[in-house]
Write a protein that holds these residues in place. Structure first.
Motif, PDB file in Angstrom:
ATOM      1  N   LEU A  19     -15.641 -23.105  -9.071  1.00  0.00           N
ATOM      2  CA  LEU A  19     -15.234 -22.386  -7.840  1.00  0.00           C
ATOM      3  C   LEU A  19     -14.036 -22.232  -7.185  1.00  0.00           C
ATOM      4  N   ASP A  20     -13.747 -23.665  -7.444  1.00  0.00           N
ATOM      5  CA  ASP A  20     -11.908 -23.095  -6.837  1.00  0.00           C
ATOM      6  C   ASP A  20     -11.343 -22.150  -7.170  1.00  0.00           C
ATOM      7  N   LYS A  21     -10.249 -22.231  -6.383  1.00  0.00           N
ATOM      8  CA  LYS A  21      -9.414 -19.751  -6.635  1.00  0.00           C
ATOM      9  C   LYS A  21      -9.153 -19.916  -7.752  1.00  0.00           C
ATOM     10  N   GLY A  22      -8.180 -21.750  -8.642  1.00  0.00           N
ATOM     11  CA  GLY A  22      -8.159 -20.992  -9.734  1.00  0.00           C
ATOM     12  C   GLY A  22      -8.879 -20.447 -10.653  1.00  0.00           C
ATOM     13  N   ARG A  23     -10.315 -20.665 -10.626  1.00  0.00           N
ATOM     14  CA  ARG A  23     -10.569 -20.455 -11.541  1.00  0.00           C
ATOM     15  C   ARG A  23     -11.964 -19.284 -11.652  1.00  0.00           C
ATOM     16  N   ILE A  24     -11.603 -18.979 -10.232  1.00  0.00           N
ATOM     17  CA  ILE A  24     -13.084 -17.641 -10.234  1.00  0.00           C
ATOM     18  C   ILE A  24     -11.824 -16.991  -8.606  1.00  0.00           C
ATOM     19  N   THR A  25     -11.172 -16.048  -9.953  1.00  0.00           N
ATOM     20  CA  THR A  25     -10.209 -15.336  -8.685  1.00  0.00           C
ATOM     21  C   THR A  25     -10.760 -13.977  -8.488  1.00  0.00           C
ATOM     22  N   ASN A  26     -10.313 -13.746  -7.215  1.00  0.00           N
ATOM     23  CA  ASN A  26     -11.064 -12.031  -6.700  1.00  0.00           C
ATOM     24  C   ASN A  26     -12.517 -11.695  -6.651  1.00  0.00           C
ATOM     25  N   MET A  27     -12.783 -12.751  -6.048  1.00  0.00           N
ATOM     26  CA  MET A  27     -14.157 -12.441  -6.309  1.00  0.00           C
ATOM     27  C   MET A  27     -14.500 -12.158  -4.468  1.00  0.00           C
ATOM     28  N   SER A  28     -14.871 -10.752  -4.951  1.00  0.00           N
ATOM     29  CA  SER A  28     -15.067 -10.092  -3.538  1.00  0.00           C
ATOM     30  C   SER A  28     -16.554 -10.411  -3.183  1.00  0.00           C
ATOM     31  N   GLU A  36     -28.156  -8.555 -16.587  1.00  0.00           N
ATOM     32  CA  GLU A  36     -26.597  -8.295 -16.850  1.00  0.00           C
ATOM     33  C   GLU A  36     -25.728  -8.675 -15.831  1.00  0.00           C
ATOM     34  N   ALA A  37     -26.206  -9.524 -15.214  1.00  0.00           N
ATOM     35  CA  ALA A  37     -25.103 -10.416 -14.761  1.00  0.00           C
ATOM     36  C   ALA A  37     -23.495  -9.893 -15.370  1.00  0.00           C
ATOM     37  N   ALA A  38     -22.779 -10.557 -14.782  1.00  0.00           N
ATOM     38  CA  ALA A  38     -21.111  -9.877 -15.928  1.00  0.00           C
ATOM     39  C   ALA A  38     -20.960 -11.254 -16.260  1.00  0.00           C
ATOM     40  N   LYS A  39     -20.735 -11.118 -17.645  1.00  0.00           N
ATOM     41  CA  LYS A  39     -20.315 -12.586 -18.542  1.00  0.00           C
ATOM     42  C   LYS A  39     -20.819 -13.916 -17.820  1.00  0.00           C
ATOM     43  N   GLY A  40     -22.676 -12.962 -18.547  1.00  0.00           N
ATOM     44  CA  GLY A  40     -23.520 -14.088 -17.997  1.00  0.00           C
ATOM     45  C   GLY A  40     -23.611 -15.028 -17.512  1.00  0.00           C
ATOM     46  N   THR A  41     -22.886 -14.927 -16.183  1.00  0.00           N
ATOM     47  CA  THR A  41     -22.488 -15.372 -14.979  1.00  0.00           C
ATOM     48  C   THR A  41     -23.401 -14.865 -13.475  1.00  0.00           C
ATOM     49  N   GLY A  42     -22.648 -14.007 -12.953  1.00  0.00           N
ATOM     50  CA  GLY A  42     -22.293 -13.088 -12.153  1.00  0.00           C
ATOM     51  C   GLY A  42     -21.286 -11.990 -11.699  1.00  0.00           C
ATOM     52  N   CYS A  43     -21.837 -10.875 -11.158  1.00  0.00           N
ATOM     53  CA  CYS A  43     -20.798  -9.814 -11.017  1.00  0.00           C
ATOM     54  C   CYS A  43     -20.349 -10.414  -9.803  1.00  0.00           C
ATOM     55  N   VAL A  45     -16.362  -9.038  -8.586  1.00  0.00           N
ATOM     56  CA  VAL A  45     -15.345  -7.852  -7.935  1.00  0.00           C
ATOM     57  C   VAL A  45     -16.442  -6.122  -7.642  1.00  0.00           C
ATOM     58  N   ARG A  46     -17.981  -6.283  -8.094  1.00  0.00           N
ATOM     59  CA  ARG A  46     -18.520  -4.399  -8.362  1.00  0.00           C
ATOM     60  C   ARG A  46     -20.099  -5.303  -9.789  1.00  0.00           C
ATOM     61  N   GLY A  47     -20.890  -4.622  -9.521  1.00  0.00           N
ATOM     62  CA  GLY A  47     -21.843  -5.292  -9.976  1.00  0.00           C
ATOM     63  C   GLY A  47     -21.931  -4.380 -11.332  1.00  0.00           C
ATOM     64  N   VAL A  48     -22.864  -4.684 -12.698  1.00  0.00           N
ATOM     65  CA  VAL A  48     -22.481  -3.602 -13.381  1.00  0.00           C
ATOM     66  C   VAL A  48     -23.289  -2.536 -13.457  1.00  0.00           C
ATOM     67  N   CYS A  49     -24.849  -3.662 -12.656  1.00  0.00           N
ATOM     68  CA  CYS A  49     -25.755  -2.127 -12.244  1.00  0.00           C
ATOM     69  C   CYS A  49     -24.690  -0.676 -11.128  1.00  0.00           C
ATOM     70  N   GLY A  50     -23.716  -0.620 -10.971  1.00  0.00           N
ATOM     71  CA  GLY A  50     -22.547   0.177  -9.765  1.00  0.00           C
ATOM     72  C   GLY A  50     -22.652  -0.134  -8.556  1.00  0.00           C
ATOM     73  N   LYS A  51     -23.692  -1.475  -7.992  1.00  0.00           N
ATOM     74  CA  LYS A  51     -23.410  -1.885  -6.722  1.00  0.00           C
ATOM     75  C   LYS A  51     -22.195  -2.703  -6.358  1.00  0.00           C
TER      76      LYS A  51
END
Length: 574
Positions: A19-28, A36-43, A45-51
């Motif tokens: 969760l350090d800002k250097g590892r996960i960026t642009n988290m909105s 289908e969570a992105a990269k098997g971790t979580g969406c 920026v935008r949901g894979v579902c389109g959300k």
């Protein structure tokens, strides 16, 4: 590699250090509730579902406010006050946040406003009845705002990652997603006039518990297992609602070709909506087809009287971007499993119930719960007939009542060795190419095995010619995802017939495909019933931390999938 190590290697969780800002960026946003969570971790920026991120955050805020309502509604229930208004609002709110249900920002803004108003209304009624409301101090029960801007600002601080301990986070989210699935099934039953107060009471207890920092991991594990108990109850309730209203499903051949009339395509799960539409289209010259999870509507006797209810069009939900295009007529989405529609057919998609998308026409129920589908019917009359994409028939209707009526034949087939093993392959379909595993698995199964299925996972193999065993089809489709209850009833009956003490001694293996939160409550229900050694795929849930996965492995034998050859050897004991 040991099973625990194997599962750990398959898990890709968001770790605290990541969760350090250097590892996960642009988290909105952050959402990992579906397979289908992105990269098997979580969406993020935008949901894979389109959300979109703002909608994802508002959904988090709605859940947060529903937890606040639950604090007061628990007290209201203890005081024997009328809790039905809040029960319904919490149930509907949970359902609206399920994957692929509602993408409409304005919908969630209004729901949050209504929920805040309702929360304060219940608080006041509890106070007037002599209840103590001063001891409820959690922010979810006291925070208030009335603008979209304030909602957006609040939402980014109360989401999934606000729980820092990853194991506690994992167990809280597992419970929350189970409650979402429970709410979906409860709403379908509610639409048919069936309600179980204890289910609503547990949903609210569960929501509040996710805010209780005094609960240990063991406490949360126990709550998840309790959720499984209520998962069984809610599926039994919905089964009763459906069968009391429409009769027990019957073995049925369903046409997958098309007729020459203009038509409406119905997708989703809500049988009440299907009934209303069939009544209103009778005599109009407009045919009605099912899509995806609505296919099992054909199995119910009450719907067989409609001559214009003519078949099933297409496959699982994720193919709708092509199949809605070729259908030519309007589409009615009754529940989740909506893919953001293309502009080329967007004007033909109508939503109702928990479904929503910006720019789509939404059909609301009136004060008596009735829906007017005249607009979609008139729209259909102006459209060409569906373009045929396949021909033939598929067979279904093997819910518990039907299978148990064949119990003697099934038992004899097992005793004679004609049937060596049953494979429960229920659950969900999805876009990932890795899901082709389930088609290959079905094709490779020995011919003395039978597949028990429910949910849209069946579309991976229900059109294959797998033959039969002494007249028993090798694919027995019980119905929708909620009809996984039928598969449990069948297993329990076979346990009784074979005079076994343990359900796990039956020749039944569980190779289940999951996608969203209704599959989560089905899993918890199976665990409550004592079923062990369930395998989930194509990937294990991203919301399971390694330690929580260890608990599921060690106590229940939960596993993932590898490849068809090795998995078949494992299942068959080779």
């Amino acid at each position: 590699m040991g099973m625990i190590s194997l599962i750990k290697s398959k898990l890709f969780n968001i770790k605290n250090e990541d969760l350090d800002k250097g590892r996960i960026t642009n988290m909105s946003m952050f959402c990992f509730q579906c397979q289908e969570a992105a990269k098997g971790t979580g969406c993020t920026v935008r949901g894979v579902c389109g959300k979109t991120s703002d909608v994802a955050n508002l959904q988090d805020l709605l859940i947060y406010v529903l937890k606040g309502i639950s604090f007061y509604n628990i007290k209201a229930r203890d005081l024997n006050l009328d809790t039905s208004k809040a029960d319904t609002a919490i149930m509907e709110g949970l359902f609206a946040t399920i994957t692929n249900a509602n993408f409409d920002r304005n919908h969630f803004i209004q729901r949050i406003k209504d929920a805040l108003s309702l929360r304060d209304e219940i608080k006041e009624s509890v106070r007037k009845a002599g209840g103590n409301v001063e001891d409820i101090t959690h922010d979810a029960a006291t925070w208030y705002a009335d603008s979209a801007e304030a909602f957006d600002a609040k939402a980014i601080n109360i989401g999934v990652l606000s729980t820092e301990n990853e194991d506690v986070r994992s167990l809280r989210e597992l419970l929350t997603y189970g409650l979402k699935g429970m709410a979906a099934y409860a709403e379908h039953a509610h639409n048919l006039g069936y309600k179980n107060d204890s289910i609503h009471a547990f949903m609210q207890k569960g929501l509040v518990s996710t805010l209780d920092d005094s609960l240990s991991a063991d406490d949360l594990v126990a709550l998840n297992m309790e959720a499984g108990k209520y998962g069984v109850d809610v599926m039994a309730l919905l089964d009763k609602a459906n069968t009391d209203t429409y009769g027990h499903p019957e073995i049925t051949k369903v046409n997958i070709g098309v007729k020459g009339n203009p038509a409406i395509l119905v997708s989703g799960h809500d049988l009440k909506d299907m009934e209303e539409l069939l009544k209103q289209t009778e005599g109009t010259g407009v045919d009605v087809y099912t899509h995806s999870e609505m296919l099992p509507a054909h199995y119910y006797p009450a719907f067989k009287k409609y001559d214009h209810f003519v078949g099933n069009y297409g496959n699982a939900w994720w193919k709708q971007d092509k199949e809605f295009e070729s259908f030519n007529g309007p589409i009615l989405m009754t529940t989740n499993c909506l893919v953001p529609p293309k502009d080329s057919y967007k004007n033909r998609v109508y939503t109702t119930g928990p479904v929503g998308f910006d720019g789509l026409k939404h059909i609301e129920a009136d004060e008596n719960g009735k829906k007017d589908f005249s607009e979609i019917i008139e729209h259909a009359k102006k459209c060409p007939a569906p373009t045929e994409i396949e021909t033939g028939e598929i067979v279904g209707g093997f819910a518990h009542n039907t299978v148990l009526s064949l119990a003697d034949t099934v038992v004899e087939a097992v005793k004679s060795g004609a049937i060596k093993r049953f494979f429960v392959m229920a659950g969900c379909d999805g876009r990932m190419k890795s899901r082709e595993y389930y088609t290959e698995f079905a094709q490779t199964l020995p011919k003395d095995t039978v597949i028990l299925t429910a949910g849209c996972a069946k579309y991976k193999y229900n059109k294959l010619d797998l033959g039969d065993i002494g007249g028993i089809p090798r694919v027995l489709d019980a119905g929708q995802c909620n009809d996984s209850y039928s598969l449990a009833v069948i297993a329990l009956k076979l346990k009784e017939v074979f005079e076994l003490n343990d359900i796990n001694d039956l020749p039944i293996s569980y190779n289940i495909a999951w996608y969203e939160q209704k599959a989560v409550i089905v899993l918890l229900a199976l665990l409550h019933l004592g079923v062990k050694n369930i395998h989930l795929g194509p990937t294990l849930p991203a919301f399971l931390s390694p330690n929580v996965a260890n608990v599921l492995v060690e106590n229940f034998g939960i596993g993932g999938i590898t490849n068809v050859e090795d998995d078949l050897k494992m299942f068959m004991g080779a």
